[in-house]
Design a protein around this motif. Sequence first.
Motif, mmCIF file in Angstrom:
data_model
loop_
_atom_site.group_PDB
_atom_site.id
_atom_site.type_symbol
_atom_site.label_atom_id
_atom_site.label_comp_id
_atom_site.label_asym_id
_atom_site.label_seq_id
_atom_site.Cartn_x
_atom_site.Cartn_y
_atom_site.Cartn_z
ATOM 1 N N ALA A 21 0.836 -1.202 0.000
ATOM 2 C CA ALA A 21 0.000 0.000 0.000
ATOM 3 C C ALA A 21 0.870 1.251 0.000
ATOM 4 O O ALA A 21 1.925 1.290 0.630
ATOM 5 C CB ALA A 21 -0.919 0.000 1.217
ATOM 6 N N GLN A 32 0.483 5.370 0.704
ATOM 7 C CA GLN A 32 -0.425 6.339 1.312
ATOM 8 C C GLN A 32 0.308 7.676 1.480
ATOM 9 O O GLN A 32 0.939 7.937 2.486
ATOM 10 C CB GLN A 32 -0.915 5.818 2.673
ATOM 11 C CG GLN A 32 -2.034 6.621 3.277
ATOM 12 C CD GLN A 32 -2.635 5.922 4.491
ATOM 13 O OE1 GLN A 32 -1.954 5.191 5.201
ATOM 14 N NE2 GLN A 32 -3.906 6.149 4.733
ATOM 15 N N THR A 69 -3.863 4.212 -1.682
ATOM 16 C CA THR A 69 -4.610 4.496 -0.457
ATOM 17 C C THR A 69 -4.695 5.993 -0.203
ATOM 18 O O THR A 69 -3.688 6.698 -0.261
ATOM 19 C CB THR A 69 -3.916 3.819 0.753
ATOM 20 O OG1 THR A 69 -3.746 2.430 0.478
ATOM 21 C CG2 THR A 69 -4.762 3.963 1.998
ATOM 22 N N TYR A 88 -7.850 8.974 4.851
ATOM 23 C CA TYR A 88 -8.736 7.966 5.425
ATOM 24 C C TYR A 88 -8.737 8.027 6.952
ATOM 25 O O TYR A 88 -7.719 8.324 7.586
ATOM 26 C CB TYR A 88 -8.296 6.562 5.018
ATOM 27 C CG TYR A 88 -8.832 6.076 3.694
ATOM 28 C CD1 TYR A 88 -9.917 6.678 3.076
ATOM 29 C CD2 TYR A 88 -8.244 4.980 3.062
ATOM 30 C CE1 TYR A 88 -10.398 6.211 1.874
ATOM 31 C CE2 TYR A 88 -8.716 4.496 1.853
ATOM 32 C CZ TYR A 88 -9.797 5.122 1.262
ATOM 33 O OH TYR A 88 -10.278 4.650 0.070
ATOM 34 N N MET A 108 -8.935 2.882 6.891
ATOM 35 C CA MET A 108 -7.612 2.297 6.686
ATOM 36 C C MET A 108 -7.614 0.806 7.011
ATOM 37 O O MET A 108 -7.084 -0.007 6.249
ATOM 38 C CB MET A 108 -6.583 3.025 7.558
ATOM 39 C CG MET A 108 -6.243 4.433 7.080
ATOM 40 S SD MET A 108 -5.264 5.379 8.291
ATOM 41 C CE MET A 108 -3.733 4.448 8.309
ATOM 42 N N GLN A 134 -9.305 -1.264 4.256
ATOM 43 C CA GLN A 134 -8.566 -1.408 3.005
ATOM 44 C C GLN A 134 -7.330 -2.281 3.180
ATOM 45 O O GLN A 134 -7.038 -3.114 2.325
ATOM 46 C CB GLN A 134 -8.178 -0.037 2.463
ATOM 47 C CG GLN A 134 -7.598 -0.102 1.052
ATOM 48 C CD GLN A 134 -7.609 1.221 0.338
ATOM 49 O OE1 GLN A 134 -8.499 2.032 0.526
ATOM 50 N NE2 GLN A 134 -6.615 1.461 -0.497
ATOM 51 N N TYR A 191 -9.334 1.113 -4.864
ATOM 52 C CA TYR A 191 -10.566 0.922 -4.103
ATOM 53 C C TYR A 191 -11.647 1.927 -4.476
ATOM 54 O O TYR A 191 -11.396 3.107 -4.697
ATOM 55 C CB TYR A 191 -10.275 0.953 -2.597
ATOM 56 C CG TYR A 191 -9.872 -0.420 -2.126
ATOM 57 C CD1 TYR A 191 -10.764 -1.258 -1.475
ATOM 58 C CD2 TYR A 191 -8.597 -0.920 -2.421
ATOM 59 C CE1 TYR A 191 -10.406 -2.546 -1.103
ATOM 60 C CE2 TYR A 191 -8.238 -2.201 -2.058
ATOM 61 C CZ TYR A 191 -9.142 -3.017 -1.401
ATOM 62 O OH TYR A 191 -8.793 -4.302 -1.056
ATOM 63 N N TYR A 193 -2.908 9.076 -6.185
ATOM 64 C CA TYR A 193 -3.512 7.817 -5.729
ATOM 65 C C TYR A 193 -4.913 7.636 -6.303
ATOM 66 O O TYR A 193 -5.524 6.575 -6.158
ATOM 67 C CB TYR A 193 -3.540 7.736 -4.197
ATOM 68 C CG TYR A 193 -4.293 8.850 -3.499
ATOM 69 C CD1 TYR A 193 -5.680 8.884 -3.483
ATOM 70 C CD2 TYR A 193 -3.604 9.855 -2.831
ATOM 71 C CE1 TYR A 193 -6.370 9.909 -2.839
ATOM 72 C CE2 TYR A 193 -4.278 10.884 -2.186
ATOM 73 C CZ TYR A 193 -5.665 10.900 -2.196
ATOM 74 O OH TYR A 193 -6.349 11.909 -1.558
#
Length: 561
Positions: free
Chosen positions: A79, A81, A105, A109, A114, A117, A214, A268
């Motif tokens: 991931a 972020q 990500t 979030y 978080m 996911q 996502y 992202y």
Amino acid sequence: MDASFWNDKRPAGVSNTIDLDQYQSILEVFDEACQTYADRPAFTNMNHTITYAELDQLASDFAAYLQENTNLEPGDRIAIQMPNLLQYPIAVFGAMRAGFVVVNTNPLYTAREMKHQFNDSGAKALIFTDMFGHMVEEVLNETPLEHLIITSMGDMMPGLKRHLVNAVIKYGKKMVPAYNLPQAVSMRTALKMGAGKPYKKHPVKQEDIAILQYTGGTTGVAKGAMLTHRNIIANMLQTQAVIKQTDDKGNEMFLKGQEVLVAPLPLYHIYSFTVHCMCAVEMGNHNILITNPRDPKMFIKTIKDKGVTGFVGLNTLFVLLMDHPDFKLIDFSKLKFTLSGGTALVRSVGERWKKWTGVTISEAYGLTECSPAVTANPIGDLARIGTVGLPLPTTDIKCVDAEGKEVQIGERGELCVRGAQVMKGYWNRPEATAEVMDSEGFFKTGDVAIIKKDGFISIVDRIKDMILVSGFNVYPNEIEDVVASHPKVANCAAIGVPDEKSGEVPKLFVVPVDNSLTEEEMKAYCKANLTGYKLPKYIVFKDELPMTNVGKILRRELRDE
């Protein structure tokens, strides 16, 4: 609708088909670009630029580190972020070179989002900025994460500037809350450990998953769209075919290795990723990364003298910039195109932008599941505000009624898409995948559209109750699930209402248990449990909500109110 219907409707220079076998993987695209445009600037952030050659080396160093210092196997999920920083393309292409699937990500979030996911994707590693370290610490023990790689905002800056930027952000602006993650490895350390070491190249097939992106659903549960190398490469080539439109002299309008693109939308997000990390990279163009586009003064200062030739944004962003007094300082003399996507473009906004910049905004339409682009307007004065343009090359489009039967030209129907850009499916959710794919392989978008006689398409309604806030999907059920857990809430419903800046914003209707529940209390509760763009802008208290005889809330009636 047969794809040939659009063959004579595309502008000069735009092909009706693309060669899907031009590249076998995203890495092939990246490798070729880095070799061809080695000395060209690739990405600039906070006035520091890295060339394609430098990006190539840094991505290799990072790949080598990941392979030598983690227990990750090819196909494992990693991931990422972070906001728009130079570290992002290094992390993405490094992770892909090491053989891993990237999980994009959102750094905004909440802990709940978080955890979902990370757990749903099974991510074993996370690359993140220190501003979110406290959130990572909070969720870490409830996720499968085994490896943490942390970076500070200024880490790719040279010497003194790096220390200054990081100090200002941490101590001056106090943007880095305290955290305790002793196991986290600095990204700078990782790059040093991998420097100059070879990484093992893994064979990649077109059908291999490149990214888990996502997106929500009607249930509000975020699902990972499996975007393969083929999906993303296809959408890159389709988008590039559109910008090969020629001018009245037969010359291509956009040139490889010469364009300067503004990248304010988060990388992202698949819209920005495909444009900047794929299309622009393949063409050897220069991306100006904007870390915080919500700071218009800094945004304008960053781009005002860069000779920008392309601007990629959305309605919210255009309004934010044009409303700022410094907007007039930007040099738009070289601007060739402006692309809008993610949310509907308001006509008045498009007209203001044309007046200020001299360039017509070309609106496009897409979905996460389509990598993301499905349709796009022509460039320049051929663009038609109020429509989302024409289908991309090698894309089949149809509109169907409630029974799945194709409707006639000019009639409303659910827009369905078939093409190489359509996702492989939802990660570990075969039932959810089956729900959105028909027997002919068309993806059912949930949006109601009209195909006009001239081929242009308009989105006129939404079957789903999804709310589109500045290009981000917000699902009423997710908001409602959070609000309903408040002990003073008896019932609730969320809808989307028009907003000039964001396109739409959530509006919340609440039936309280008693009159002690206040709007301030409700907003504070939402803020603690929902990402910022999902927060209701309006809260209305009601004695009851309109429902069917089986207890289903009638959101349509709430919208009509």
